[in-house]
Design a protein around this motif. Structure first.
Motif, PDB file in Angstrom:
ATOM      1  N   ALA A   1      -6.959 -55.067  -5.705  1.00 26.57           N
ATOM      2  CA  ALA A   1      -6.827 -56.175  -6.656  1.00 26.57           C
ATOM      3  C   ALA A   1      -7.720 -55.968  -7.873  1.00 26.57           C
ATOM      4  O   ALA A   1      -7.400 -56.404  -8.984  1.00 26.57           O
ATOM      5  N   LEU A   2      -8.818 -55.283  -7.657  1.00 22.09           N
ATOM      6  CA  LEU A   2      -9.757 -55.023  -8.747  1.00 22.09           C
ATOM      7  C   LEU A   2      -9.231 -53.976  -9.725  1.00 22.09           C
ATOM      8  O   LEU A   2      -9.764 -53.810 -10.819  1.00 22.09           O
ATOM      9  N   GLY A   3      -8.195 -53.254  -9.312  1.00 23.45           N
ATOM     10  CA  GLY A   3      -7.592 -52.280 -10.224  1.00 23.45           C
ATOM     11  C   GLY A   3      -8.061 -50.851 -10.035  1.00 23.45           C
ATOM     12  O   GLY A   3      -7.893 -50.024 -10.934  1.00 23.45           O
ATOM     13  N   VAL A   4      -8.634 -50.530  -8.872  1.00 23.21           N
ATOM     14  CA  VAL A   4      -9.078 -49.142  -8.668  1.00 23.21           C
ATOM     15  C   VAL A   4      -7.864 -48.211  -8.663  1.00 23.21           C
ATOM     16  O   VAL A   4      -6.753 -48.603  -8.289  1.00 23.21           O
ATOM     17  N   ASP A   5      -8.088 -46.965  -9.062  1.00 24.90           N
ATOM     18  CA  ASP A   5      -6.998 -45.997  -9.219  1.00 24.90           C
ATOM     19  C   ASP A   5      -6.778 -45.153  -7.972  1.00 24.90           C
ATOM     20  O   ASP A   5      -5.838 -44.357  -7.916  1.00 24.90           O
ATOM     21  N   GLY A   6      -7.653 -45.323  -6.997  1.00 21.53           N
ATOM     22  CA  GLY A   6      -7.531 -44.581  -5.755  1.00 21.53           C
ATOM     23  C   GLY A   6      -8.699 -44.928  -4.866  1.00 21.53           C
ATOM     24  O   GLY A   6      -9.686 -45.521  -5.331  1.00 21.53           O
TER      25      GLY A   6
ATOM     26  N   THR B   1     -16.670 -44.988   0.374  1.00 26.13           N
ATOM     27  CA  THR B   1     -15.700 -44.461   1.332  1.00 26.13           C
ATOM     28  C   THR B   1     -15.236 -45.623   2.187  1.00 26.13           C
ATOM     29  O   THR B   1     -16.076 -46.410   2.639  1.00 26.13           O
ATOM     30  N   PHE B   2     -13.945 -45.706   2.415  1.00 25.57           N
ATOM     31  CA  PHE B   2     -13.363 -46.806   3.184  1.00 25.57           C
ATOM     32  C   PHE B   2     -13.216 -46.382   4.639  1.00 25.57           C
ATOM     33  O   PHE B   2     -12.653 -45.337   4.935  1.00 25.57           O
ATOM     34  N   ARG B   3     -13.787 -47.214   5.524  1.00 27.94           N
ATOM     35  CA  ARG B   3     -13.846 -46.876   6.954  1.00 27.94           C
ATOM     36  C   ARG B   3     -13.478 -48.091   7.789  1.00 27.94           C
ATOM     37  O   ARG B   3     -13.715 -49.221   7.370  1.00 27.94           O
ATOM     38  N   ASN B   4     -12.933 -47.847   8.968  1.00 29.62           N
ATOM     39  CA  ASN B   4     -12.441 -48.940   9.802  1.00 29.62           C
ATOM     40  C   ASN B   4     -13.493 -49.584  10.695  1.00 29.62           C
ATOM     41  O   ASN B   4     -13.276 -50.695  11.179  1.00 29.62           O
ATOM     42  N   GLU B   5     -14.602 -48.886  10.950  1.00 28.67           N
ATOM     43  CA  GLU B   5     -15.551 -49.384  11.940  1.00 28.67           C
ATOM     44  C   GLU B   5     -16.055 -50.775  11.561  1.00 28.67           C
ATOM     45  O   GLU B   5     -16.488 -51.016  10.434  1.00 28.67           O
TER      46      GLU B   5
ATOM     47  N   ALA C   1      -1.134 -48.320   4.786  1.00 31.74           N
ATOM     48  CA  ALA C   1      -0.558 -49.620   5.178  1.00 31.74           C
ATOM     49  C   ALA C   1      -1.064 -50.739   4.254  1.00 31.74           C
ATOM     50  O   ALA C   1      -0.291 -51.605   3.832  1.00 31.74           O
ATOM     51  N   ALA C   2      -2.354 -50.699   3.923  1.00 34.70           N
ATOM     52  CA  ALA C   2      -2.920 -51.734   3.047  1.00 34.70           C
ATOM     53  C   ALA C   2      -2.306 -51.636   1.653  1.00 34.70           C
ATOM     54  O   ALA C   2      -2.002 -52.645   1.010  1.00 34.70           O
ATOM     55  N   ARG C   3      -2.092 -50.407   1.184  1.00 36.66           N
ATOM     56  CA  ARG C   3      -1.475 -50.236  -0.137  1.00 36.66           C
ATOM     57  C   ARG C   3      -0.046 -50.765  -0.139  1.00 36.66           C
ATOM     58  O   ARG C   3       0.380 -51.417  -1.100  1.00 36.66           O
TER      59      ARG C   3
ATOM     60  N   ALA D   1      -8.390 -55.845   4.672  1.00 37.95           N
ATOM     61  CA  ALA D   1      -8.857 -56.847   3.703  1.00 37.95           C
ATOM     62  C   ALA D   1      -9.766 -56.206   2.652  1.00 37.95           C
ATOM     63  O   ALA D   1      -9.733 -56.585   1.475  1.00 37.95           O
ATOM     64  N   GLU D   2     -10.545 -55.234   3.091  1.00 45.84           N
ATOM     65  CA  GLU D   2     -11.429 -54.560   2.132  1.00 45.84           C
ATOM     66  C   GLU D   2     -10.608 -53.776   1.098  1.00 45.84           C
ATOM     67  O   GLU D   2     -10.857 -53.853  -0.108  1.00 45.84           O
ATOM     68  N   TYR D   3      -9.604 -53.029   1.580  1.00 45.49           N
ATOM     69  CA  TYR D   3      -8.749 -52.291   0.635  1.00 45.49           C
ATOM     70  C   TYR D   3      -8.109 -53.245  -0.367  1.00 45.49           C
ATOM     71  O   TYR D   3      -8.053 -52.970  -1.570  1.00 45.49           O
ATOM     72  N   LEU D   4      -7.601 -54.386   0.147  1.00 47.87           N
ATOM     73  CA  LEU D   4      -6.894 -55.323  -0.742  1.00 47.87           C
ATOM     74  C   LEU D   4      -7.813 -55.831  -1.849  1.00 47.87           C
ATOM     75  O   LEU D   4      -7.393 -55.978  -2.997  1.00 47.87           O
TER      76      LEU D   4
END
Ligand SMILES: [Ca+2]
Ligand SMILES: [Ca+2]
Length: 378
Positions: free
Chosen positions: A354-359, A329-333, A370-372, A347-350
């Motif tokens: 880049a790794l090719g995750v589908d969601g 799970t992606f979190r901002n804290e 915003a990161a997408r 930066a974590e989302y990017l």
């Protein structure tokens, strides 16, 4: 010993290694995890509405059952941490001990309450590091109410909003005589969503639940891959699907992440939802005493003291098996971001995009969107 890579180097290495970023070639999805639970109490109407307004493609509810067999939207079968039940004298006598998937819990359980009783409760924020300002304002929702919201917001925004329900403790609900799967599919049918191209993914940590669902519905299914901890050396401490505990299958989630295991998963699912550490892990430096070193010197130990490992090839292997990959799970804290990300959740989302995750399952839909956008335009 694995080499530590700077974040930019990681992203560059990932980009070079993978020509086709996602399985379908489409942009990765933003999945509003429990709504936008970073901002508002999770699983509430306000939280889902905000996720949609921030641009989430899918909204994610967990499903559990009431005593009278109604599917409600809650992360836990226990009501103690996410509602005001403990402060309600009329329900004091309902408090009891019960084993949830083999682990004894004490508190108030959703399956001991009728929907009418559940509706008198109000949601609270379960995480102490998030705003408590909205406690007591919102009801607990039924799955049917959430599907209605999805319809209304799809019309209002002109976007087809997807729904990503999870069957929680499927085996336990069966043992209680309150199975989730048929009711879930009936609700989808009622709302016109029980067909192959419907904007629906159903997720579960139990293979048994997905195998039942595979016979009931043509919508896409996702097997969640748990892992409860990263050891200092970067290895993942993984438990087993509860249906495997019951059936005696000795494998852990981690042991299923092999080409053969992925092939097996593909027989009953369309994708995997792995804990993100399975894709890009992290590790800690330890001192001579074996204790984790406080890397940033703030006198606390958290993920800011961790360094990223080179990515695994799991996305590549899963795609090869024909499986979508939706990590959580992606979190901002700040305390949940490894040192390489330098306090920047984008930066974590990017790195994962880049790794090719589908969601991605995100508690902060605005940050994920915003990161997408940044990822797709740079
Ligand atoms: Ca979930
Ligand atoms: Ca620290």
């Amino acid at each position: 010993m694995k080499k530590y890579l700077a974040l930019a180097a990681i992203i560059a290495a990932i980009s070079a290694a993978y020509a086709a970023p996602t399985l379908t070639g489409k942009a990765p999805l933003v999945i509003g995890h429990r709504g936008t639970s970073g901002y508002l109490p999770d699983h509430t109407l306000a939280s889902y509405r905000m996720a949609i307004e921030m641009g989430a493609d899918y909204i994610e509810p967990d499903l559990v059952s009431t005593k009278d067999g109604i599917l409600i939207v809650r992360h836990e079968t226990t009501l103690k941490d996410s509602s005001d039940v403990a402060s309600r004298p009329e329900f004091a006598s309902r408090k009891r001990k019960f084993k949830i998937d083999g682990i004894e819990k004490e508190g108030w359980f959703t399956f001991d309450f009728t929907l009418a009783e559940i509706k008198t409760l109000r949601a609270i924020q379960p995480r102490s590091d998030r705003s408590q300002a909205y406690n007591g304002q919102f009801q607990i929702m039924t799955f049917d109410e959430l599907l209605t919201l999805r319809e209304e917001k799809s019309k209002e925004t002109g976007r087809e909003i997807g729904i990503y329900p999870e069957t929680k403790h499927s085996t336990l609900h069966q043992q209680l005589g309150l199975p989730l799967e048929e009711k879930l599919v009936a609700a989808l049918t009622k709302h016109g969503l029980n067909h192959k191209d419907a904007p629906v993914f159903i997720q579960s940590f139990e293979t048994h639940s997905l195998k039942i669902l595979r016979k009931l519905t043509p919508v896409k299914l996702v097997f969640l891959v748990d892992g409860h901890d990263v050891r200092p050396d970067g290895s993942i401490a993984a438990n087993r699907p509860y249906d495997y505990v019951i059936s005696g299958d000795p494998r852990s989630y981690a042991e299923m992440m092999t080409p053969a295991g992925l092939h097996e998963i593909r027989q009953f699912a369309d994708g995997i939802g792995p804990w993100k550490a399975y894709l890009i892990g992290w590790k800690y430096k330890t001192g001579a005493d074996g204790k984790i070193i406080d890397l940033n010197g703030d006198k606390e130990i958290d993920q800011r003291d961790a360094v990223l490992l080179a990515p695994t090839n799991l996305v590549h292997e899963a795609h090869k098996a024909g499986l979508l990959v939706h990590p959580f799970t992606f979190r901002n804290e700040a305390g949940l971001l490894a040192s390489d990300y330098k306090g920047k959740p984008e930066a974590e989302y990017l790195a994962y995009f880049a790794l090719g995750v589908d969601g991605v399952f995100s508690d902060f839909s605005d940050t994920a969107v915003a990161a997408r956008k940044h990822f797709l335009t740079h």
